[in-house]
Each structure stands twice: as structure tokens, then as C-alpha cells.
Motif scaffolding. Structure first.
Motif: not given
Length: 294
Positions: A3-22
Motif C-alpha cells: 500500500d502506497k503512502s506519502i512516507s514511501d512515495n513522493d505523492s500521487v501528484f508527482n506519480a501522475l506527473k511522471q506518467v503524463s506522457d504515457s
């Protein structure tokens, strides 16, 4: 998959930005809807988000899996964790870190986290946004205003001190709620306003950003990984990961960004900056503010 959370991932926001091109066209609609009023906009039912985005529920499921979640409920759990962390005060923050504290010395423990924060913060910066922001900061045809908050005012003062030497037309807006409207009188369309705002986000700063935006100013925001509400008014946003083993958030990461910006902006207008530096050195010599050792 855990299960993901801000403690082990930057944020959902950044995750969405990182995959935006795909993302597919439909997936991009969902991402935009979630980012519109992040993170609250992602906490409705899957049907509500689908209706708002104009897509089907399976499209949302595909998107959340694409950014690393097992399913929609896990995705929303991460958003709730982020929302809770946004409002975390120093005492609660200290208690969380104290429970997880490793046995290593605080000198090493703190430094390792800051270094990791720096790497993660720099990786998410788009060079195009950085370069465009530097051009705005170096444009002496428009005025530059800088403001910080309760904690970040020292960062604002540091940037102001350097920009005042580098170029003309720089104003430091003092973060006193009953006086900052006076500065708004002189903000014209095309001027630049640099805002520092990290949790807990300040209402007066948000209001200032709204008014500056209405007046046509270009807003550059420095914030944390959860992103200040000011973001909805800004042209460029630079977020840094600030959590450390302390009751306080770290500003080392944002300070690094400031120094990189200072170095880049002075190079863009070096002839003018050099003349100002030479003039300033002459003034220092005449006033004898500093000791001479030659």
C-alpha cells in the motif's frame, strides 16, 4: 505490491506527473480532474470522478494501476494519508518520527534524509519550467516581488538580498497581514511575484496570490511535496520534499533551489549584474562596512 503512502512515495501528484506522457486521452482527462483540486478531487466515489472526467470507471482503475496502485481504494488511502500529512503540526510530526527513529546518530540520520530529499526534489523539476522562470526573474522590464511566510520568510529574505544585487526593481513584501495590500498597488501586468509557502499554509499568502494573479502578475511558487493551495494561481511551481526526522520540516532543499536560481539568473544578465556588483563594492569601500586585509 504494498500500500502506497506519502512516507514511501513522493505523492500521487508527482506519480501522475511522471506518467503524463504515457497516458491515453481518457486517462489524461481523469488525471486532470484529480489534479484540479488536489487531493480533495480524488476522494469522491469512482462514479463521481468518472462523471466529472467524462470517462468510464474502468478507465480510472487502469490509471491508478498505471501509477502503481493495486486498485482504487488503495489509491484513495494514499490521498487520505497526504491530506492528513498536510495538516500535521510539529508535536504530532515529532511523535511519528520518534516511533520510527532508527538507532543511528541524529547527525547521520538527519543528513541522509535531507540528501535523499534533495535527489527526489531535483528529479521532478522540469528544465523547461526552470529556464522559463529564470527568464522571468531576469526580466528587468518588469518588477519583481518576493514574499515568504512565518517559517519561509528567511528564505524570501535570502533570495531578495541576492536578487537586489543582481537586478533592479526588486521588492520584499513583508508578511504582515495588515500591510501587504499596500504592495499590491504597484503590481502591474507582467510583473513577477515569488511566493514561499510550506505547510501549514497561510491564508494571507493565498489571498495575496489571488490578487496578484488578478492583476496579471506571473507567480513563481516554492512549496513542499504536498503543494500549497497557492499553486492554482501560479505559473511555475517548484516543490521540494521537506520531511525529516524532526518536529519541523526542512528548508534545506528549498534553499538549494534558491541558490541554483541565483546562479542561473546572474549569468543571464551578467553584464548588468557585474556593474551593480562593482557599484556596490565601491559603496562598501566608502562606508567602510567591512574590514580590509590588503
Amino acid at each position: 505490491m504494498k500500500d502506497k503512502s506519502i512516507s514511501d512515495n513522493d505523492s500521487v501528484f508527482n506519480a501522475l506527473k511522471q506518467v503524463s506522457d504515457s497516458l491515453t486521452r481518457s486517462e489524461r482527462k481523469v488525471a486532470n480532474a484529480i489534479l484540479e483540486n488536489y487531493p480533495i478531487s480524488g476522494l469522491g466515489s469512482i462514479t463521481q470522478i468518472a462523471d466529472k472526467s467524462g470517462v468510464s470507471s474502468p478507465t480510472i482503475v487502469r490509471l491508478v494501476k498505471k501509477i502503481g496502485f493495486n486498485g482504487f481504494s488503495e489509491f484513495q488511502n494514499s490521498l487520505r494519508n497526504e491530506l492528513e500529512a498536510k495538516g500535521t503540526g510539529p508535536i504530532a510530526k515529532h511523535d511519528v518520527w520518534a516511533q520510527k527513529a532508527p538507532e543511528s546518530h541524529i547527525l547521520n540520520r538527519f543528513t541522509e534524509v535531507v540528501i535523499d530529499n534533495i535527489h527526489k526534489s531535483l528529479r521532478q523539476i522540469e528544465t523547461e519550467s526552470f529556464d522559463a522562470s529564470c527568464k522571468l526573474l531576469s526580466d528587468t522590464n518588469h518588477s519583481l516581488y518576493i514574499i515568504g511566510g512565518r517559517i519561509t520568510r528567511s528564505l524570501a529574505d535570502y533570495l531578495y538580498l541576492h536578487m537586489q544585487v543582481i537586478r533592479k526593481g526588486v521588492t520584499h513584501i513583508r508578511p504582515i497581514s495588515n500591510s501587504w495590500p499596500h504592495y499590491m498597488l504597484d503590481i502591474d501586468e507582467g510583473d513577477v511575484v515569488v511566493i514561499f509557502d510550506i505547510r501549514r499554509y497561510e491564508n494571507s499568502t493565498l489571498r495575496l496570490a489571488e490578487i496578484a494573479h488578478e492583476r496579471g502578475a506571473n507567480i513563481i511558487l516554492f512549496t513542499d511535496q504536498w503543494r500549497s493551495p497557492v499553486e492554482k494561481y501560479c505559473h511555475y511551481c517548484f516543490s521540494a520534499k521537506t520531511e525529516v526526522p524532526s518536529a519541523w520540516d526542512s528548508t534545506v532543499e528549498i534553499m538549494l533551489l534558491i541558490e541554483i536560481f541565483v546562479a542561473a539568473v546572474q549569468e543571464l544578465i551578467w553584464p548588468e549584474t557585474r556593474r551593480r556588483m562593482e557599484d556596490l563594492e565601491d559603496l562598501f569601500d566608502r562606508t567602510r562596512f567591512f574590514q580590509k586585509f590588503s
